[in-house]
Design an enzyme around this catalytic site. Structure first.
Site, short mmCIF file in Angstrom:
data_model
loop_
_atom_site.label_atom_id
_atom_site.label_comp_id
_atom_site.label_asym_id
_atom_site.label_seq_id
_atom_site.Cartn_x
_atom_site.Cartn_y
_atom_site.Cartn_z
CG ASP A 183 -2.18 0.99 1.05
OD1 ASP A 183 -2.18 1.67 0.44
OD2 ASP A 183 -2.44 1.06 1.94
CG HIS A 185 -1.06 4.86 3.27
ND1 HIS A 185 -1.73 5.89 4.20
CD2 HIS A 185 -2.05 3.81 3.46
CE1 HIS A 185 -3.08 5.37 5.35
NE2 HIS A 185 -2.75 4.06 4.97
CD GLU A 209 -4.69 -0.29 -0.31
OE1 GLU A 209 -4.53 -1.58 -0.69
OE2 GLU A 209 -4.67 -0.05 -0.36
CD GLU A 235 -7.87 3.12 1.05
OE1 GLU A 235 -6.87 1.83 0.92
OE2 GLU A 235 -7.18 3.76 2.42
CG ASP A 257 -13.99 0.54 3.44
OD1 ASP A 257 -15.65 0.80 3.68
OD2 ASP A 257 -13.44 0.98 4.12
CG HIS A 284 -10.55 0.29 2.56
ND1 HIS A 284 -10.87 0.47 3.66
CD2 HIS A 284 -9.27 0.11 2.72
CE1 HIS A 284 -9.71 1.38 4.30
NE2 HIS A 284 -8.68 0.97 4.19
MG LIG Z 1 -4.95 1.95 1.60
#
Ligand SMILES: [Mg+2]
Length: 381
Positions: A183, A185, A209, A235, A257, A284
């Site tokens: 990730d 992020h 990700e 997400e 998500d 997610h």
């Molecule tokens: Mg993530």
């Protein structure tokens, strides 16, 4: 049947439940939560609840339309999370009334078991490798990690090679049969992503990700065209129109998500949209048991699901603090790194209401970290 009340139970900044009660004794539960913004979501749930109380809970889609569009102003993560929890609770009621799991109402089951991945992190490279190895030995066929520290917009050669060495050690720890995802992020800048991703290709990660923060999604094609590593994002995209912006960028995996993106109803539509572009879902889920249960219902109703995220240590039942609110231990049966098909009606989870009420009476304020660079400026977490 009429809805008599909508209650919220805020346990922490990462966990909140809502309960939709009816005059016939059936209650539906959902998880309206946006990490670090739980209070804002809780207020939104109560404002939206005025559209539900006194109404028949049955027509889920009609309610969804009213909840999403009824206030004129629409969209975004706070409303998306508030509606998500209510949508989950309405599906829970419908499944309980009809005596079937929600995925059967959505046309499933599409599979008998759902592949899971668990988070693996560590301050040192050795800690990360040990943690990942333990998860693989516990049965998982995939794990996910993230960089441990802030990264500069353009960072040093030492940092880049340090990350490649760290994740090479991770690949060695999980072996060639298991997968590992990374990730980024939104923390790894676009130029850094373009440097790092080709160097990771020999490691064949399952996916990388969020190589870009959500406001820069229109640049995703520059990332996907720079590498063969499967790219994931989503997400922080909250409805089908936001998802549509990235689906032609060459991504492989979309990660809505189910507690942020307007619930089961909308994520089903997002999945169909992703299918048009041969994109698979890895929903997610970094929050609690009803968020995961909602993801699971989608995982057993939709064909194009690659894998499901879970932070709830399903391989060691009852050990994760968020699982103390689940009164039905068979709701999350784990075998060989997979979640077995839930068979209870509705979302498939019986909530320990006494435990929920007790926890909500003493909520925790555990907000997500806010990082700084060494020069004091804001850094992406
Ligand atoms: Mg993530």
């Amino acid at each position: 049947m009429k809805v008599t009340s909508v209650e919220t139970f805020r346990v922490s900044q990462r966990l909140m439940f809502c309960k939709v009660s009816t005059d016939e004794g059936v209650a539906g539960w959902g998880e309206p939560i946006l990490e670090s913004r739980a209070g804002a979501v809780e207020a939104a749930v109560h404002e939206l609840a005025t559209l539900l109380v006194g109404e028949d809970p049955g027509p889920v889609e009609r309610h969804w339309q009213r909840l999403v569009k009824g206030g004129f102003y629409r969209g975004g993560p706070v409303l998306g999370s508030a509606v998500a929890g209510l949508d989950q609770a309405l599906w829970d009621i419908k499944g309980k009334v009809l005596g079937v799991p929600v995925h059967e109402l959505l046309g499933g089951p599409t599979r008998d078991r759902l592949r899971l991945y668990a988070p693996a992190n560590g301050h040192t490279d050795a800690e990360l490798a040990d943690r990942a190895k333990a998860l693989i030995e516990a049965g998982y066929t995939a794990v996910k990690t993230a960089p441990e520290k802030t990264l500069d917009f353009v960072d040093s050669r030492r940092t880049v090679h340090g990350l490649v060495d760290r994740w090479t050690r991770l690949r060695d720890a999980v072996g060639d049969d298991a997968g590992f995802a990374i990730d980024f992020h939104g923390r790894v800048s676009a130029p850094m992503s373009r440097i790092l991703l080709p160097l990771l290709e020999p490691l064949m990660p399952l996916f990388v990700e969020e190589p870009l923060p959500p406001e820069h999604q229109d640049e995703l094609h520059r990332i996907t065209s720079a590498t063969t590593v499967p790219i994931a994002t989503g997400e922080r995209l909250y409805d089908r129109w936001e998802a549509d912006r990235v689906l032609s960028s060459g991504i492989a995996v979309l990660q809505p998500d189910v507690s942020h993106a307007f619930g089961i109803s909308e994520v089903m539509r997002i999945a169909a949209l992703a299918g048009l572009r041969h994109v698979h879902l890895a929903p997610h889920c970094a929050t609690g048991p009803l968020a995961l249960a909602s993801c699971a219902q989608i995982g057993f109703a939709v064909q194009n699901v690659l894998i499901q995220e879970s932070h709830l240590a399903l391989h060691t039942p009852g050990t994760h603090p968020m699982m103390r609110f689940v009164a039905s231990p068979d709701s999350f049966a784990f075998a060989d790194g997979h979640l077995l098909r839930p068979t209870r009606p509705g979302l498939g989870v019986e909530i320990d209401e006494e435990a929920v009420r007790a926890a909500a009476a003493d909520p925790k304020y555990d907000v997500s970290p806010v990082w700084s660079h060494p020069d004091g400026g804001y850094a992406e977490w």
